[in-house]
Structures are given as C-alpha cells and as structure tokens.
Design an enzyme around this catalytic site. Structure first.
Site, short mmCIF file in Angstrom:
data_model
loop_
_atom_site.label_atom_id
_atom_site.label_comp_id
_atom_site.label_asym_id
_atom_site.label_seq_id
_atom_site.Cartn_x
_atom_site.Cartn_y
_atom_site.Cartn_z
N GLN B 128 48.13 -23.65 16.45
CA GLN B 128 48.94 -22.93 15.46
C GLN B 128 49.34 -23.83 14.31
OE1 GLN B 128 53.10 -21.52 16.32
NE2 GLN B 128 52.08 -19.54 16.39
N GLY B 129 48.96 -23.47 13.10
CA GLY B 129 49.34 -24.23 11.91
C GLY B 129 50.35 -23.47 11.09
N SER B 131 54.35 -24.48 11.06
CA SER B 131 55.40 -25.36 10.55
C SER B 131 54.81 -26.45 9.66
CB SER B 131 56.15 -26.04 11.70
OG SER B 131 56.79 -25.09 12.50
N SER B 163 50.36 -28.03 18.68
CA SER B 163 49.93 -28.39 20.03
C SER B 163 48.44 -28.17 20.17
CB SER B 163 50.63 -27.53 21.08
OG SER B 163 52.00 -27.55 20.88
N GLU B 246 57.16 -12.17 23.79
CA GLU B 246 56.34 -11.15 24.41
C GLU B 246 57.12 -10.34 25.44
OE1 GLU B 246 53.13 -10.05 24.26
OE2 GLU B 246 52.94 -11.08 22.34
#
Lengths: 305, 384
Positions: B128-129, B131, B163, B246
């Site tokens: 995930q990009g 922040s 991560s 979720e």
C-alpha cells in the site's frame, strides 16, 4: 448468532423509556431532589418514595418482568430485565428497584408494586425506613447522611452474600446512567459557545466525549452479553466496566459542563452520586477482579494450554 | 440478543477445525523475520492452501471470486484459525483486505479478472502506497505527483510505512493528479507494478528493531493509464469505499490471541511468585474483564454488520480506540509479571510490548479516531 436487540426488545425498551419520561421526567426528578440551597444544603431529609409511581411500575410489569406467566408475571428473561433497568438508570429512577424486582414472586405484593422491598446489598441497605419488607440481616443498621439525595442509606455490620443477578441489574443501571451523561455532555458541547464557537468543536472537549462513548459501548457489550449467558464471571466483568463507564462518564460530563456542572441545579452530580452509591453494592470491584484473575488460571488449565 | 451459533455455523466451525488439524502439522517451518523472500513464499503458500480448501476470500462477494460468507462465518474463521495457531494473513494483507476489495468494488471487469484471482490463489502480493512523510493523519494532503504522458501516468514522489514493499508485485498507489483542485478531489488510485523502473525501496527499521516497513521512492515511474481504478481525481472516494474496518472483524484474531497471552501471563505469575502481588493480580483480573468485553463488542459489531448487509460501520473506531489501549495495557502488565526479564529482548513479550506501541498510531491515530467518533457518531461540530 444475532447479538443485537430483537424488535420486541426494542419495543420494550421504548415502552419503559416512554413511561419514565412521562412519570419521572426532569421536573419530577428535580422536585424529588428539592432546591438544596440555604443552610440546609445536603442536610435535608431525603424525600419519600413515590408509591403511586411504584404501583404504576408494578402494573407495567417492571418488577414481575422475569416472573413466569403462570405465576402472574410477564415471563421474560434477564436480557429484557437489563433493558428495563438500563432505562431506570438513565432516568435516575429512585427506590429499591433491584431488591423489589428480585422479591417478585417471593414477597407478596412485590411483583405488583404494592409492596416496597428493601434488601441488604453488600454492607448497605437502600430505602430501609421506607420499605414494607426488608430482606437480609439489618440488625445494628446505622443511618448514613447519604451523599445521594435520592437514596437513603443504612450501613449494616454483616454483609449479605453476593447475588449475581443483583450485580447485573445494578450494572444495567450504571450503563443507562453512563449513556445519559454522555448524551448530556454532547448536548452541552453542541450548544455552549466560547471563543466564538461551540465548545464541542475543540478537540479537547471532543475527545472527552468520544472516550465517554467508548466506555459506554464497551460496557454495553459486556452487560448485554452477561444478561444472555447469566455467567457469574461475565457478570463480574460487566460490573467492572459499567461502574467505570458510569463513574468516569459522570465526572467527564461534569467537566464538560464547566462551572455549571458544579451547581446543585445541574443534574450531573445526581448521576455521579448515584453511580458512586451503586458501585458500593454487592461485593465491590476487588472481589470481581479477584474472581476474574482466578478464572485466568482455571480456564487456561481447562483448555490444556 | 442471541449469542448462540446456528447449526450450520457450528458445522462450518467443525469442518474448519478438522481441516486445520490435518493441514497445520504439514506446514513448513516459519521463516525468520528478516527473510523476506521466505516470508513471501510462506504466506503465499498458506493462501494457496486456503484457496484449494475453499476458504480463500471467505468474506469477498461471490462475483469477485470469494465465498460470500456472512460476517459471522468470517468471525468463526478468524477465531478458529487463531486458536489453531494457523499462519497470519501476512503478505496477503493488502491484497485480501484492501486493494482486492477496492478493485472488486470499483474496478472494471477487465481489472477484476486481471488482479483478483491471483490474490485469492496466493500468487501475487500487494503493498500500500498511501502515507507520505508529510501526509500521515492528513492523508489527503499527499503530494506524490502523476501526470499524463500518452497512455501512461508518470509518477514521482515518496511513500512511507509500506509493508512488504520488498516482495510485493503490485502497489495500490494514491497520487495527486490535480494540484489546483481541493485536496480530496485531485487524487487518483493506481495499481503500480513494483518491477517498474524508477522505484527504490528502502527498509525502515522500527523501534522494535525489525524492518517491518519500507520507504518507497518513485522517480518518474511509468504506470499505464489502464491501471487506474475509478476516474481520474476520484481516487479519494475509491479508497474510502473500503478504508474502514472490515465488518467489525479486523481484530478478531488479535483479541483471541490477547486472551491466550493473558492466561499465559497468569500462569507465569503463579510460577514466579508475582501472583501474590495483589494489585498486579487484580490488574490481570481487570484485563480479563476488558478482553471479555472486547470479544463481546466484536460479536456485537459483527451482528450489526450482518443485519446491515455487511456494511462496515463507524463502530470500528470505537473498537479500535479501546482495543489499542487494552493491548498496550496487556503488555505493560506482562512487563510487571516478568520483572527484570521485561528488559530481555529474548522474551517474546518484551518484543510484543514494543510492537504494541504502534497500535495507537497505525491505521488512524487514537486522536484521529476520537475525532471520527465525535463528529460522525456524536454529531459534534467539525473542528478547524
């Protein structure tokens, strides 16, 4: 699994709330508390119990809620009783509600609200002088000048054995009180303006209110689950969390109200004082914590881990 | 209010337990924390086993390739896998829990067919990009730029807290495509192939000593326009569709694990004599109340989302606020039980205590969560 209120449970809760708003709204509450003030502040005798209201509660099934239908009761269970007591806590309804509810079916007139029953809970008795019947050993009872203007108290030398159902219903009252002080704080934070804006726009105030809600929702899950399982350890947990939610909630609500929160005129102190007095019922927090600590050892042994 | 599970749910639980009992003993040894290729292979291998047994994407909709299970089934799955000591979701986290559901909700048929099956089958890893060094809590102020050049976007900037970046195949990337628009309306969602030229990954060592995260530097990286999910400048909305917890199940496994640790703490205290310390013992008792309640709150939230058709509510913020604090209190109590050994990194609880410090920060700091609760649940006015 459907761990949410059923339609019937929602209707029951709404019905109790409606009855209490109509019969014990804010004006009635303040009339019962009296003006305080003058040299007699905090020293005046506590007003008597509203017996007409007590009978009305009886007719509405508040005390006979869990009594089987064939014995003249409503035939519902602990979850419904918890919802009714949550509303009582929200409305700050005075009187020996738990003792009379537990006496339904055992003491004549308790179920219908024609008889007011008090009982030793922990080492205290609430409403001793007003009760028609008193359960437990009240020999040597000594009157306290009760901090809660709506709960006359006596101290007794011999504590009663703990009753998990009484502890659960008390936790439900604490939950209702905590939910109400949260709502009261939010309402004030929305309307009270300082520095040109509602104080609820300031994060310091906002975060106090958020933490109040978190404590309420955590306590709610614990109290409702304990009502479903009836397990003494679930009840011990519910009690710890509900006491915390009610006591800290009332304090934070007072803080949000600023100077007005410190006045007799405000309702906040009534919730705080009642929360303190409820937290002294039963065995107290220490016993609940010890039981839950012991459970860690025994449940680990059970699972063979 | 019903806490009992249906016969079908109990049957599902029994089948799952049986399968776990059969498959877990055959798993390879867990790779060490620094062995990223090993961790990737291990996590993907586990996902493949889940896929073959019909447990992959349990909570995904059927038309996205998932099993369309109810939130309650998902709760049971997470509870039982944790109790059995099964591997964590690990490298599959972003693919299964964020990028995948985002593509399922907002992607074209072609995009769904390209990206979803490899996630479920354990073939591709996503990172995930989101922040950036200057865009943390204020994520929408992100500055990594992308501009059109033919059929590509050209991307420059930097991302942080990513991560599994070292071993990821894809990155769900938020970029600024309109610098003039209000900050929420100039953002676009792209799927960036991690082998594209111009990407530099630098491990970021945390206070716990491990390199769980990375910084990702982007120097004119070309990403095909076809990799954009949703419209240009609509990326904030695309992301927010799934950027909530979720269905109340985000921390199911962790709460189960915390309850186990609490039992272990009690036994350790009994063994080393600390059990006779009354305030400490009572503290452990209170933590028992705390985690029992958090489990009940999980069941409450799951039931609520099941009634609401599986839509996650803001109740996730309430849960996360309390859970993150309780987890830190748990490991602080562990330190009291350990005594001087609380300073020994050879003790697992010492390392876990360090890791617990991230819980009130990651995925929305407690301060941001309190703003969310105050503004969206309690209706207090938005601050400046």
């Amino acid at each position: 699994m459907d761990f949410q209120l059923t339609d019937d449970q929602r209707a029951l809760r709404a019905g109790v709330r409606e009855l209490l708003v109509r019969r014990f709204g804010r004006e009635r509450l303040r009339a019962a508390v009296g003006p305080g003030g003058g040299g007699s502040a905090g020293r005046r005798a506590v007003g008597g119990l509203d017996r007409a209201l007590w009978r009305e509660l009886g007719e509405a099934g508040f005390f006979a809620l869990r009594l089987p239908e064939e014995r003249g009761g409503v035939g519902l269970g602990l979850p419904e009783a918890v919802l009714a007591f949550e509303e009582a806590g929200r409305a700050l309804l005075p009187g020996p509600l738990v003792a009379t509810h537990l006496a339904a079916g055992e003491v004549p007139g308790a179920a219908t609200g024609t008889c007011v029953v008090a009982a030793v809970d922990g080492s205290l008795v609430e409403w001793l002088d007003e009760a028609d019947v008193v359960r437990g050993d009240v020999g040597g009872a000594v009157a306290l000048r009760s901090v809660d203007p709506l709960t006359p108290l006596h101290r007794v030398p011999r504590a009663a054995p703990p009753d998990p159902v009484a502890a659960l219903l008390t936790a439900a009252e604490q939950l209702g009180s905590a939910a109400w002080t949260c709502a009261l704080a939010v309402q004030h934070a929305r309307t009270r303006e300082q520095f040109g804006q509602p104080i609820g726009a300031f994060q310091a105030v906002k975060h106090l209110c958020s933490e109040m809600l978190v404590r309420v929702e955590v306590a709610r899950a614990a109290v409702y689950a304990a009502a479903v399982t009836g397990d003494p350890l679930d009840i011990a947990a519910a009690r710890l969390l509900a006491d915390e939610a009610a006591e800290r909630g009332a304090r934070d609500c007072l803080q949000v109200h600023g100077g007005m929160g410190f006045t007799w005129e405000s309702d906040v102190h009534l919730h705080l004082k009642r929360a303190w007095s409820r937290a002294r019922r039963g065995e107290g927090a220490a016993a609940a914590e010890e039981a839950l600590a012991e459970d860690l050892l025994t449940s680990a042994a059970r699972s063979g881990a | 209010m019903d806490l009992s599970y249906s016969a079908e749910d109990e049957e599902f639980r029994a089948r799952l337990r049986k399968w776990l009992g059969e498959v877990l003993p055959g798993l390879p040894a867990k790779p060490s924390a620094d062995d990223w290729p090993g961790r990737r292979a291990y996590d993907l291998g586990w996902q493949r086993l889940l896929y073959d047994a019909g447990y992959a994407g349990l909570h995904w909709s059927v038309d996205a390739g998932g099993r369309g299970a109810t939130p309650t089934r998902h709760l049971i799955f997470l509870e039982e896998t944790e109790k059995a000591g099964a591997p964590y979701v690990g490298a599959n986290f972003v693919g299964l829990l964020h990028a995948g559901p985002t593509i399922a909700a907002e992607g074209s048929a072609r995009q769904r067919a390209r990206w979803l099956p490899p996630v479920l089958r354990g073939e591709e890893v996503w990172c995930q990009g989101f922040s950036e060094p200057d865009a943390g809590s204020d994520l929408a102020s992100l500055r990594t730029r992308a501009w059109r050049d033919g059929d590509d976007y050209v991307v420059s900037g930097s991302k942080i807290w990513t991560s599994h970046a070292e071993v990821a195949d894809w990155c769900e990337l938020l970029v600024r495509t309109d610098a003039q628009a209000p900050k929420h309306r100039g953002i676009t969602w792209l799927a960036m192939p991690m082998d594209a030229p111009g990407i530099t990954v630098r491990p970021l060592r945390t206070l716990a000593g491990s390199a769980e995260f990375a910084e990702v530097f982007l120097d004119e990286v070309r990403v095909p326009v076809a990799n954009r999910v949703g419209e240009e400048n609509d990326g904030w909305r695309v992301t927010m569709v799934t950027l909530s917890f979720e269905r109340g199940t985000a921390f199911v496994g962790e709460v189960v694990a915390c309850r186990r640790v609490l039992g272990e703490l009690a036994r350790e205290a009994r063994k080393n004599g600390r059990w006779d310390d009354v305030p400490l013992r009572r503290r452990l008792g209170r933590l028992n109340a705390e985690f029992r309640a958090l489990w009940r709150l999980t069941q409450w939230n799951v039931s609520e989302s099941e009634r609401g058709g599986g839509v996650p509510g803001v109740g996730g913020s309430v849960f996360k606020l309390r859970y993150s604090q309780a987890r830190q209190e748990l490991y602080d109590a562990a330190a009291e039980v350990l005594g001087p050994e609380a300073l020994d990194l050879g003790r697992e609880w010492t390392v876990d205590r360090l890791s617990s410090l991230s819980y009130t920060i990651a995925a929305g700091t407690s301060q941001i969560q309190r703003n969310i609760v105050a503004e969206r649940i309690l209706g207090l006015p938005k601050g400046r």
